[in-house]
Design a protein around this motif. Structure first.
Motif, mmCIF file in Angstrom:
data_model
loop_
_atom_site.group_PDB
_atom_site.id
_atom_site.type_symbol
_atom_site.label_atom_id
_atom_site.label_comp_id
_atom_site.label_asym_id
_atom_site.label_seq_id
_atom_site.Cartn_x
_atom_site.Cartn_y
_atom_site.Cartn_z
ATOM 1 N N GLU A 1 -32.342 24.293 -3.863
ATOM 2 C CA GLU A 1 -33.400 24.911 -3.060
ATOM 3 C C GLU A 1 -33.284 24.510 -1.591
ATOM 4 O O GLU A 1 -33.349 25.355 -0.688
ATOM 5 C CB GLU A 1 -34.776 24.525 -3.607
ATOM 6 C CG GLU A 1 -35.929 25.153 -2.831
ATOM 7 C CD GLU A 1 -37.280 24.764 -3.392
ATOM 8 O OE1 GLU A 1 -38.299 25.075 -2.735
ATOM 9 O OE2 GLU A 1 -37.319 24.145 -4.475
ATOM 10 N N SER A 2 -33.112 23.209 -1.337
ATOM 11 C CA SER A 2 -32.967 22.748 0.042
ATOM 12 C C SER A 2 -31.685 23.285 0.658
ATOM 13 O O SER A 2 -31.646 23.604 1.848
ATOM 14 C CB SER A 2 -32.975 21.210 0.089
ATOM 15 O OG SER A 2 -34.224 20.699 -0.315
ATOM 16 N N ALA A 3 -30.634 23.383 -0.148
ATOM 17 C CA ALA A 3 -29.363 23.916 0.348
ATOM 18 C C ALA A 3 -29.552 25.365 0.809
ATOM 19 O O ALA A 3 -29.038 25.768 1.863
ATOM 20 C CB ALA A 3 -28.286 23.830 -0.730
ATOM 21 N N HIS A 4 -30.303 26.149 0.033
ATOM 22 C CA HIS A 4 -30.563 27.540 0.414
ATOM 23 C C HIS A 4 -31.360 27.610 1.720
ATOM 24 O O HIS A 4 -31.105 28.474 2.571
ATOM 25 C CB HIS A 4 -31.336 28.257 -0.705
ATOM 26 C CG HIS A 4 -30.467 28.843 -1.763
ATOM 27 N ND1 HIS A 4 -30.211 28.197 -2.955
ATOM 28 C CD2 HIS A 4 -29.765 30.003 -1.815
ATOM 29 C CE1 HIS A 4 -29.411 28.945 -3.699
ATOM 30 N NE2 HIS A 4 -29.122 30.041 -3.032
ATOM 31 N N GLN A 5 -32.309 26.697 1.895
ATOM 32 C CA GLN A 5 -33.102 26.697 3.122
ATOM 33 C C GLN A 5 -32.233 26.352 4.334
ATOM 34 O O GLN A 5 -32.372 26.967 5.399
ATOM 35 C CB GLN A 5 -34.253 25.702 3.002
ATOM 36 C CG GLN A 5 -35.333 26.106 2.014
ATOM 37 C CD GLN A 5 -36.514 25.168 2.056
ATOM 38 O OE1 GLN A 5 -37.021 24.837 3.129
ATOM 39 N NE2 GLN A 5 -36.969 24.734 0.892
#
Length: 322
Positions: free
Chosen positions: A70-74
């Motif tokens: 999720e953080s990687a996508h952000q």
């Protein structure tokens, strides 16, 4: 914000990468998601710096290493907002994220097809060409990965990273001569990189088990000596140096063999080999001792390498006591 976020996480220990990914929520909350192009709005927003985008990229990579998709996508979204999805570096990061989150081989095949399509439209897209080669290797399609890297090097013959990857692929297949050639190309581009000298020494050391042992062992010795000359506390260099000197000292036939080619580096005398072995032994012991004592300037070594060095010294001591 940790200053180590400005360094590529692939070169960081797993614990550091985990610490970075744990910082992701606060970094994403406290730093801007986009930089406005409006002069008026920019007065009230955080200023744009090169470091900010380096942090987002490295945070993305650390999050992928630890499974925080999720953080990687952000992080990727913020890079896309700033640079656009046609930026070659962003395209490679997008592909990497798709690879990391692919649930099965069918999904990876789709990613590979996207790479092929991109390269068909723009063969000079180096970041995507590298991702394609890496993906082919990960999928076990080694010969295709080798061909992909060779094509990339035809376009960019001074790409040290691609030469190093090609050398590693050849080595994994037991193609020592090809691996050595590719690694020597890396050395031409990075002549003062002590790790590259040591890696080439390791290749010569492995190749000596198959053929032409005298020449390859002496070449390995030369590379390990150069690596520790460039970096006095380089554990892998001293480890390889000790392995090589032990092999040369234990093979009387090698020391007595004649050098058939005048340009070959001659095998050193036994006294020189013993001196080099003693230097390597003392330095490895010092590294182990000071690392284990927790001395500040002697940390950062890989635990597996420290353990291997300790085992090597123990086996050497056991052999001498017999």
């Amino acid at each position: 914000m940790s200053s180590s976020l400005l360094h590529p996480p692939s070169h960081l220990p797993p614990a550091t990468a985990l610490r970075h990914s744990q910082q992701a929520p606060s970094v994403l909350q406290n730093y801007p998601g986009a930089i406005t192009t409006s002069i008026l709005q920019s007065v009230f927003s955080a200023s744009e710096t090169q470091e900010l985008w380096t942090v987002y990229e490295n945070l993305l990579l650390s999050c992928l290493r630890t499974g925080d998709d999720e953080s990687a996508h952000q992080c990727l979204g913020r890079l896309v907002n700033r640079f656009g999805d046609n930026n070659q570096r962003v395209m490679a990061l997008t592909g990497l994220l798709k690879e990391a989150t692919a649930p099965d081989n069918a999904a990876l095949d789709l990613v590979l097809q996207e790479y092929n399509q991109i390269l068909q439209e723009n063969p000079s897209n180096i970041p995507i060409a590298k991702r394609r080669a890496a993906l082919l290797r990960a999928m076990g399609r080694i010969s295709e990965a080798v061909n992909s890297l060779n094509s990339l090097l035809d376009m960019s013959p001074t790409d040290a990273e691609a030469w190093a990857e090609l050398a590693d692929l050849y080595l994994a297949q037991g193609l020592y001569s090809q691996a050595i050639f590719a690694q020597e190309e890396v050395l031409i581009l990075q002549p003062n990189a002590w790790n590259i000298h040591a890696r080439l020494g390791e290749m010569f050391l492995m190749a000596a088990r198959t053929s032409d042992a005298p020449k390859r062992l002496t070449e390995a010795l030369k590379r390990f000596c150069r690596s520790v000359e460039l970096c006095d506390n380089y554990l892998r260099g001293y480890y390889g140096l000790k392995l090589t000197t032990q092999q040369l000292l234990s093979e009387a036939s090698l020391r007595a063999s004649k050098q058939t080619e005048p340009q070959e580096w001659p095998i050193p005398a036994s006294s020189t080999l013993r001196n080099l072995d003693e230097v390597a032994t003392e330095k490895l012991a010092e590294i182990i001792r000071r690392n284990s004592a927790g001395e500040t300037d002697w940390q950062g070594y890989d635990e597996a390498e420290i353990s291997a060095a300790r085992q090597l010294l123990d086996s050497h001591s056991a052999a001498r006591s017999r």
